[in-house]
Write a protein that holds these residues in place. Structure first.
Motif, short mmCIF file in Angstrom:
data_model
loop_
_atom_site.label_atom_id
_atom_site.label_comp_id
_atom_site.label_asym_id
_atom_site.label_seq_id
_atom_site.Cartn_x
_atom_site.Cartn_y
_atom_site.Cartn_z
N CYS A 23 14.27 -49.62 -26.61
CA CYS A 23 14.21 -48.21 -26.31
C CYS A 23 14.63 -47.27 -27.09
CB CYS A 23 14.93 -48.05 -25.06
SG CYS A 23 15.11 -46.35 -24.60
N ASP B 231 13.45 -39.00 -19.04
CA ASP B 231 14.89 -39.71 -18.80
C ASP B 231 14.74 -41.28 -18.47
OD1 ASP B 231 16.76 -37.95 -18.58
OD2 ASP B 231 17.12 -38.32 -16.47
N ARG C 282 14.91 -31.83 -23.09
CA ARG C 282 14.94 -32.94 -22.14
C ARG C 282 15.08 -33.92 -22.72
NH1 ARG C 282 10.81 -30.84 -17.43
NH2 ARG C 282 9.72 -29.97 -19.02
N ASP C 283 15.77 -35.17 -21.94
CA ASP C 283 15.43 -36.56 -22.56
C ASP C 283 14.48 -37.41 -22.29
OD1 ASP C 283 18.21 -36.11 -23.39
OD2 ASP C 283 19.07 -36.39 -21.48
N CYS C 284 13.97 -37.80 -23.32
CA CYS C 284 12.56 -38.89 -23.27
C CYS C 284 12.67 -40.00 -23.98
CB CYS C 284 11.48 -37.96 -23.90
SG CYS C 284 10.02 -38.34 -23.34
N ALA C 285 12.00 -40.99 -23.79
CA ALA C 285 11.89 -42.37 -24.45
C ALA C 285 10.91 -43.15 -24.77
CB ALA C 285 13.39 -43.12 -23.63
N ALA D 57 15.75 -43.67 -20.41
CA ALA D 57 17.16 -44.36 -20.74
C ALA D 57 18.08 -44.34 -19.69
CB ALA D 57 17.58 -43.80 -22.07
N ALA D 58 18.18 -43.53 -18.77
CA ALA D 58 18.95 -43.02 -17.90
C ALA D 58 18.64 -43.92 -16.59
CB ALA D 58 19.31 -41.72 -17.45
N THR E 22 15.05 -43.31 -27.68
CA THR E 22 15.36 -42.13 -27.25
C THR E 22 15.18 -40.83 -28.11
OG1 THR E 22 17.83 -42.13 -27.53
CG2 THR E 22 16.86 -43.24 -25.50
N TYR E 23 15.02 -39.70 -27.38
CA TYR E 23 14.89 -38.49 -28.26
C TYR E 23 14.91 -37.22 -27.20
CZ TYR E 23 9.93 -39.49 -27.19
OH TYR E 23 8.86 -39.62 -26.27
N ARG E 24 14.76 -36.21 -27.82
CA ARG E 24 14.72 -35.16 -26.90
C ARG E 24 13.57 -34.35 -27.31
NH1 ARG E 24 20.11 -31.87 -25.14
NH2 ARG E 24 21.11 -33.66 -23.81
N THR E 25 12.67 -33.80 -26.15
CA THR E 25 11.77 -32.86 -26.40
C THR E 25 12.19 -31.51 -26.75
OG1 THR E 25 11.82 -32.25 -23.91
CG2 THR E 25 10.17 -34.05 -24.63
#
Length: 349
Positions: free
Chosen positions: A173, A142, A182-185, A144-145, A175-178
């Motif tokens: 930054c 998370d 879930r959000d990851c960066a 990016a948030a 960003t991508y999703r696992t």
């Protein structure tokens, strides 16, 4: 040792289960409103001063509910780091903002090419009245948030921990999703920050200590997921008909579910054995946490994988809940050191 929950712990478990079921995972502000962002924070900063038992209870319920968001990263790991490393004049204000949910900090500890080593290649050099940070951080949940990052960087003579504003120029930054959604960066850092953003020039031991707390919380998260996957599987076998009979009537399938329950119970025992180790020496704690980690993730992948298998084709679909427990286990194993890393740490501890 008595592992029976006291009345306050029972209330925490029951309220968390109800809230997460109703809110569908909730939001960061929802966690703040429930008081959960203050569980890991000390009482002198307005927190609840909870210990590992309370954190494990809550994160177990989050795993059961497949709760999104970086609670372990932001409300356990980041909170512990700020509490232990921030200077007294900044510590209280930072923690109060984190408890209220108005400031979200996440740790940026890991880097490409060095697996789970905590001695960073990211470098901090003194420049005038500040520091020049240069390097790359990966797998920031998370990120990016978040409002800010807690970044480890090598300093002359040690490892420092810096508070970096997320929107400051000089941060790139990606960003991508696992696999589990879930959000990851990942972050590339090349910026200058004020000297007062250095929380500690000797942060490595505190990072190791806080990581072990986060690791045990993640094991508890997996335990909650296993319990829910087993419950879903048992219920599915009671309702699904094959060859004119309920699947639950087949003895082989009954034994399979019983084996899953026994496996999950072994993880519960590992978590309960590891909790008291946090009041003992560092070596004993590290061995207890690594032993728990190895048992948890070898078991979690087996249990959730079998739960998907027993559901048949529907278990592999993204629309059906049971497969998400398997995906969460696969991703979570590599969050704070995989099974091989913890086997080596246990053997060499």
């Amino acid at each position: 040792m008595d592992f029976t929950l006291n009345s306050e712990q029972s209330m925490l478990r029951d309220s968390a289960r109800r809230y997460l079921a109703q809110a569908g995972g909730a939001s960061w502000q929802g966690y703040a409103d429930m008081g959960w962002l203050g569980i890991a924070a000390p009482e002198d900063a307005g927190g609840l001063g909870g210990g590992m038992a309370e954190l494990a209870i809550l994160t177990e319920e989050m795993g059961r509910a497949l709760a999104p968001g970086p609670f372990i990263d932001g409300a356990v790991l980041a909170t512990r780091l700020v509490d232990r490393l921030a200077a007294s004049d900044a510590r209280g204000a930072l923690l109060q903002e984190m408890i209220a949910g108005t400031r979200r900090l996440v740790p940026a500890l890991y880097e490409p090419g060095i697996r789970y080593q905590l001695t960073p290649r990211t470098h901090a050099a003194r420049v005038g009245a500040g520091y020049r940070l240069s390097g790359t951080k990966v797998l920031v949940m998370d990120g990016a948030a978040a409002d800010g990052l807690l970044v480890t960087a090598s300093l002359e003579g040690g490892v420092g921990l810096f508070l970096v504003d997320r929107e400051q120029p000089g941060i790139d930054c990606r960003t991508y999703r696992t696999v589990d959604g879930r959000d990851c960066a990942d972050f590339r850092l090349d910026l200058t920050i004020p000297a007062d953003r250095l929380l500690s020039a000797k942060a490595l031991d505190a990072v190791e200590d806080a990581l072990d707390e986060a690791r045990l919380c993640l094991c508890a998260d997996m335990l909650g997921g296993m319990d829910s996957a087993i419950e879903m599987t048992a219920e599915y076998l009671k309702t699904r008909t094959q060859f004119g009979q309920k699947l639950a009537s087949f003895q082989a399938l009954q034994h399979s579910v019983a084996d899953l329950f026994i496996d999950a119970d072994s993880v519960r025992s590992s978590v309960l054995r590891a909790i008291p180790a946090f009041s003992r020496g560092r070596v004993e704690r590290q061995k207890a946490v690594s032993a728990c980690w190895v048992n948890t993730f070898e078991t979690a992948k087996r249990v959730t994988g079998m739960a998907v298998h027993l559901h048949g084709a529907i278990g592999f679909t993204t629309e059906y809940r049971v497969g998400h427990y398997l995906r969460r286990a696969i991703v979570s194993e590599r969050r704070f050191g995989d099974v091989e890393f913890h086997l080596e740490r246990y053997m060499n501890g």
